[in-house]
Design an enzyme around this catalytic site. Structure first.
Site, short mmCIF file in Angstrom:
data_model
loop_
_atom_site.label_atom_id
_atom_site.label_comp_id
_atom_site.label_asym_id
_atom_site.label_seq_id
_atom_site.Cartn_x
_atom_site.Cartn_y
_atom_site.Cartn_z
N LYS A 14 0.83 -1.21 0.00
CA LYS A 14 0.00 0.00 0.00
C LYS A 14 0.87 1.26 0.00
O LYS A 14 0.66 2.18 -0.79
CB LYS A 14 -0.92 0.03 1.25
CG LYS A 14 -1.85 -1.16 1.34
CD LYS A 14 -2.73 -1.11 2.59
CE LYS A 14 -1.99 -1.18 3.91
NZ LYS A 14 -1.32 -2.47 4.18
N ARG A 89 -10.03 1.10 8.00
CA ARG A 89 -9.62 -0.24 8.41
C ARG A 89 -10.80 -1.03 8.96
O ARG A 89 -10.65 -2.19 9.32
CB ARG A 89 -8.60 -0.16 9.54
CG ARG A 89 -7.20 0.19 9.16
CD ARG A 89 -6.48 -0.91 8.47
NE ARG A 89 -5.25 -1.36 9.06
CZ ARG A 89 -4.05 -0.80 8.83
NH1 ARG A 89 -3.93 0.26 8.08
NH2 ARG A 89 -2.99 -1.32 9.36
N ARG A 128 12.01 -5.38 4.96
CA ARG A 128 11.67 -3.98 4.69
C ARG A 128 12.54 -3.01 5.50
O ARG A 128 12.80 -3.23 6.67
CB ARG A 128 10.20 -3.72 5.06
CG ARG A 128 9.86 -2.23 5.01
CD ARG A 128 8.40 -1.97 5.01
NE ARG A 128 7.73 -2.42 6.20
CZ ARG A 128 6.41 -2.34 6.38
NH1 ARG A 128 5.65 -1.85 5.42
NH2 ARG A 128 5.86 -2.77 7.49
N ARG A 161 10.95 -1.20 11.09
CA ARG A 161 9.83 -0.81 11.95
C ARG A 161 9.72 -1.74 13.15
O ARG A 161 9.97 -2.94 13.04
CB ARG A 161 8.52 -0.88 11.13
CG ARG A 161 8.21 0.44 10.48
CD ARG A 161 7.06 0.39 9.52
NE ARG A 161 5.87 -0.33 9.96
CZ ARG A 161 4.76 -0.38 9.25
NH1 ARG A 161 4.68 0.25 8.08
NH2 ARG A 161 3.71 -1.05 9.68
N ARG A 172 -0.50 -8.97 13.48
CA ARG A 172 -1.19 -8.01 12.60
C ARG A 172 -2.06 -8.75 11.59
O ARG A 172 -3.21 -8.36 11.33
CB ARG A 172 -0.17 -7.12 11.87
CG ARG A 172 0.43 -6.06 12.77
CD ARG A 172 1.83 -5.66 12.34
NE ARG A 172 1.88 -4.95 11.07
CZ ARG A 172 2.99 -4.83 10.35
NH1 ARG A 172 4.13 -5.37 10.76
NH2 ARG A 172 2.96 -4.16 9.23
#
Ligand code: AP5
Ligand code: MG
Length: 224
Positions: A14, A89, A128, A161, A172
Site C-alpha cells: 500500500k 480499516r 523492509r 519498523r 497483525r
C-alpha cells in the site's frame, strides 16, 4: 476531489504504491500508520496511546484514529483529494469517511485492494527498511536502496519498523484480517472495489491500479 483508498494486508504494498500514485495524481499520500509513527516519535499523547496497540498488532481505537484522519483531511493540501493508505480499516471508519467526503460534495472514487498471499508477506516485511525522515519504503531483496542503509530520495538513515518482528507481523495478520474483509465487503456492495494482483513487480502493480482508475466507470484517466 480525487479520493483513492488502497486496501491490503500488512506488506501488500500500500505504502509503496500510494507514494507513486500520489505523485501521478498530484494529491497527498495520507497514511494513518505513518501519522501514528510520527506521533510515537514525537512522544505526543496520541503517540503514547497508539503505541500500546501498534506493538501488539491491534488496530488503534476508532476515536483516536478517526479524529486524526479528519484533522489531516482538513489541511489545505488535501483540498483536491488524497490517496488513503491504511484507512479505512473497519466499517465505522469507512462510514465516517463517506460522511466527511459527502459534506464536501465528494466521495471515494475507487477502493483498490492489493492482493498478496500470506506466505509472501512475512518475507517482504522482514526485509523492509524505511527512511527515518519520510517513510520512503525499501526492501533488501526486491527494492534495495542504491547505498545500503541510506534513503535514495533524501539521504536519511534507513530503519526497521518496531512492528516488523516476526511475532508482531503474525499478530497483525491474525487480528486485522476480519476487519479488512468487512471494509472490502463495504466497498464491493457499492461497486467501488477493484482487486489487483500484488505479487507482480512494483511497476506492474502501479500499471494495474492506474488501469483500474482509468476505467470508464471510474473515469480518473484525465487526472494524470
Ligand atoms: P500501517 O503502517 O498501515 O501498516 P500495515 O497495514 O500493516 O501495512 P504495511 O505498512 O506494513 O505494509 P504496506 O502494505 O504499506 O507495504 P509496503 O508498501 O511497505 O499500520 C501500522 C499500525 O498502525 C497498524 O497495525 C495499526 O496498529 C495502526 N493503524 C494504522 N492505520 C490504522 C487505522 N486506520 N485504524 C486503526 N489502527 C491503524 O511494502 C512492504 C514491503 O514489500 C517493502 O519492503 C516493499 O519494498 C516491498 N514491496 C512492495 N511492493 C512489492 C512488490 N510488488 N514486489 C516485491 N516487493 C514489494
Ligand atoms: Mg505501509
Amino acid at each position: 476531489m480525487t479520493v483513492v483508498v488502497l486496501l491490503g494486508v500488512p506488506g501488500a504494498g500500500k505504502g509503496t504504491q500510494a507514494r507513486v500514485l500520489a505523485e501521478r495524481l498530484g494529491v497527498p499520500h495520507v497514511a494513518t500508520g505513518d501519522l501514528f509513527r510520527a506521533a510515537v516519535r514525537d512522544g505526543s499523547p496520541v503517540g503514547l496511546e497508539a503505541r500500546r496497540y501498534m506493538e501488539r498488532g491491534q488496530l488503534v481505537p476508532d476515536v483516536i484514529t478517526i479524529r486524526m484522519l479528519l484533522d489531516r483531511l482538513a489541511q489545505d493540501d488535501a483540498a483536491d483529494g488524497v490517496i488513503l493508505d491504511g484507512f479505512p480499516r473497519n466499517r465505522a471508519q469507512a462510514e465516517t469517511l463517506d460522511e466527511a467526503l459527502a459534506a464536501r460534495g465528494s466521495r471515494v472514487d475507487l477502493a483498490v485492494s492489493i492482493e498478496v498471499p500470506p506466505e509472501e508477506l512475512v518475507r517482504r516485511l522482514s526485509g523492509r527498511w524505511v527512511c527515518q525522515d519520510s517513510g520512503h519504503v525499501y526492501n533488501e531483496t526486491t527494492n534495495p536502496p542504491r547505498e545500503p542503509g541510506r534513503c535514495d530520495l533524501d539521504g536519511s538513515v534507513l530503519v526497521q519498523r518496531d512492528d516488523d518482528k516476526a511475532e508482531t507481523i503474525r499478530a497483525r495478520l491474525d487480528l486485522q484480517l476480519a476487519s479488512l474483509r468487512d471494509v472490502m465487503a463495504y466497498y464491493r456492495a457499492t461497486g467501488g472495489l477493484r482487486q489487483v494482483d500484488g505479487v507482480a513487480s512494483i511497476d506492474d502493480v502501479t500499471a494495474a491500479i492506474l488501469a483500474a482508475l482509468a476505467d470508464d466507470t471510474v473515469g480518473l484517466a484525465d487526472r494524470w
